[in-house]
Design a protein around this motif. Structure first.
Motif, PDB file in Angstrom:
ATOM      1  N   SER A  30       0.746  -1.076  -0.080  1.00 23.11           N
ATOM      2  CA  SER A  30      -0.059  -0.092   0.027  1.00 23.11           C
ATOM      3  C   SER A  30       1.015   1.375  -0.107  1.00 23.11           C
ATOM      4  O   SER A  30       1.865   1.336   0.861  1.00 23.11           O
ATOM      5  CB  SER A  30      -0.861   0.019   1.255  1.00 23.11           C
ATOM      6  OG  SER A  30      -1.595  -0.949   1.168  1.00 23.11           O
ATOM      7  N   GLU A  32       1.405   5.773  -1.593  1.00 24.23           N
ATOM      8  CA  GLU A  32       0.725   6.944  -2.208  1.00 24.23           C
ATOM      9  C   GLU A  32       1.802   7.571  -3.139  1.00 24.23           C
ATOM     10  O   GLU A  32       2.928   7.435  -2.767  1.00 24.23           O
ATOM     11  CB  GLU A  32       0.543   8.047  -0.771  1.00 24.23           C
ATOM     12  CG  GLU A  32       0.138   9.226  -1.115  1.00 24.23           C
ATOM     13  CD  GLU A  32       0.089  10.263  -0.216  1.00 24.23           C
ATOM     14  OE1 GLU A  32      -0.325  11.450  -0.617  1.00 24.23           O
ATOM     15  OE2 GLU A  32       0.079   9.810   0.873  1.00 24.23           O
ATOM     16  N   HIS A  47       5.247   4.368   1.021  1.00 21.67           N
ATOM     17  CA  HIS A  47       4.704   3.181   1.066  1.00 21.67           C
ATOM     18  C   HIS A  47       4.937   2.570   2.669  1.00 21.67           C
ATOM     19  O   HIS A  47       6.013   2.676   3.158  1.00 21.67           O
ATOM     20  CB  HIS A  47       5.081   2.164   0.101  1.00 21.67           C
ATOM     21  CG  HIS A  47       6.326   1.812  -0.088  1.00 21.67           C
ATOM     22  ND1 HIS A  47       7.094   0.849   0.646  1.00 21.67           N
ATOM     23  CD2 HIS A  47       7.332   2.144  -1.088  1.00 21.67           C
ATOM     24  CE1 HIS A  47       8.374   0.601   0.227  1.00 21.67           C
ATOM     25  NE2 HIS A  47       8.549   1.377  -0.838  1.00 21.67           N
ATOM     26  N   ASP A  78      -2.864  10.187  -5.326  1.00 25.07           N
ATOM     27  CA  ASP A  78      -3.682   9.027  -5.360  1.00 25.07           C
ATOM     28  C   ASP A  78      -2.931   7.948  -4.320  1.00 25.07           C
ATOM     29  O   ASP A  78      -1.866   7.597  -4.175  1.00 25.07           O
ATOM     30  CB  ASP A  78      -3.607   8.283  -6.600  1.00 25.07           C
ATOM     31  CG  ASP A  78      -4.514   9.015  -7.576  1.00 25.07           C
ATOM     32  OD1 ASP A  78      -5.312   9.903  -7.228  1.00 25.07           O
ATOM     33  OD2 ASP A  78      -4.686   8.691  -8.753  1.00 25.07           O
ATOM     34  N   LYS A  79      -3.907   7.073  -3.669  1.00 25.29           N
ATOM     35  CA  LYS A  79      -3.601   5.997  -2.739  1.00 25.29           C
ATOM     36  C   LYS A  79      -3.400   4.784  -3.781  1.00 25.29           C
ATOM     37  O   LYS A  79      -4.384   4.634  -4.694  1.00 25.29           O
ATOM     38  CB  LYS A  79      -4.686   5.920  -1.896  1.00 25.29           C
ATOM     39  CG  LYS A  79      -4.731   6.784  -0.849  1.00 25.29           C
ATOM     40  CD  LYS A  79      -3.814   7.129   0.088  1.00 25.29           C
ATOM     41  CE  LYS A  79      -4.017   8.308   1.239  1.00 25.29           C
ATOM     42  NZ  LYS A  79      -2.796   8.970   1.914  1.00 25.29           N
ATOM     43  N   THR A  81      -2.218   0.296  -4.411  1.00 26.10           N
ATOM     44  CA  THR A  81      -1.681  -0.815  -4.160  1.00 26.10           C
ATOM     45  C   THR A  81      -0.805  -1.304  -5.246  1.00 26.10           C
ATOM     46  O   THR A  81      -1.196  -1.173  -6.404  1.00 26.10           O
ATOM     47  CB  THR A  81      -2.762  -1.954  -3.651  1.00 26.10           C
ATOM     48  OG1 THR A  81      -3.583  -2.067  -4.729  1.00 26.10           O
ATOM     49  CG2 THR A  81      -3.557  -1.697  -2.360  1.00 26.10           C
ATOM     50  N   LYS A  98      -5.206   1.628  -8.342  1.00 28.21           N
ATOM     51  CA  LYS A  98      -5.692   2.833  -7.256  1.00 28.21           C
ATOM     52  C   LYS A  98      -6.368   1.782  -6.082  1.00 28.21           C
ATOM     53  O   LYS A  98      -7.186   0.880  -6.373  1.00 28.21           O
ATOM     54  CB  LYS A  98      -6.818   3.896  -7.731  1.00 28.21           C
ATOM     55  CG  LYS A  98      -6.166   4.750  -8.657  1.00 28.21           C
ATOM     56  CD  LYS A  98      -6.950   5.834  -9.063  1.00 28.21           C
ATOM     57  CE  LYS A  98      -6.507   6.696 -10.001  1.00 28.21           C
ATOM     58  NZ  LYS A  98      -7.564   7.873 -10.458  1.00 28.21           N
TER      59      LYS A  98
END
Length: 100
Positions: A30, A32, A47, A78-79, A81, A98
């Protein structure tokens, strides 16, 4: 006896699928998006731990992207993975979505 074999096979299959799902989740990281450099095919991501890459601490890193089209799907802030792999030229993002 045949019923016992079927039940045992079903349990083994179920356990295998569960393990596969857990392994796939542990590969996801995860993060950004902090910066995008389309010209160089690179993205800067902040991350959390990336255990699949041997990184135990959160950090901000520059990654190459396997497919430059990935950079057009996200913007700074944006966040996401993502999955990445280590190569001789550094770390490369191989998949990115996203976050939901």
């Amino acid at each position: 006896m045949n019923r016992i074999i079927r039940i045992a096979a079903a349990l083994a299959l179920s356990a295998g699928l569960t393990f596969g799902a857990v392994a796939a989740q542990s590969a996801s990281i995860s993060g950004e998006v902090k910066k995008i450099d389309e010209g160089a095919g690179k993205i800067t991501l902040k991350h959390g731990p990336a255990k699949s890459l041997g990184m135990e601490e959160p950090m901000t890193m520059v990654y190459r992207v396997k497919d430059p089209a990935m950079l057009k799907q996200v913007k700074v802030g944006d966040k996401v993975t993502f999955e990445a792999e280590e190569a001789t030229s550094g770390y490369t993002v191989t998949k990115m979505d996203k976050a939901k």
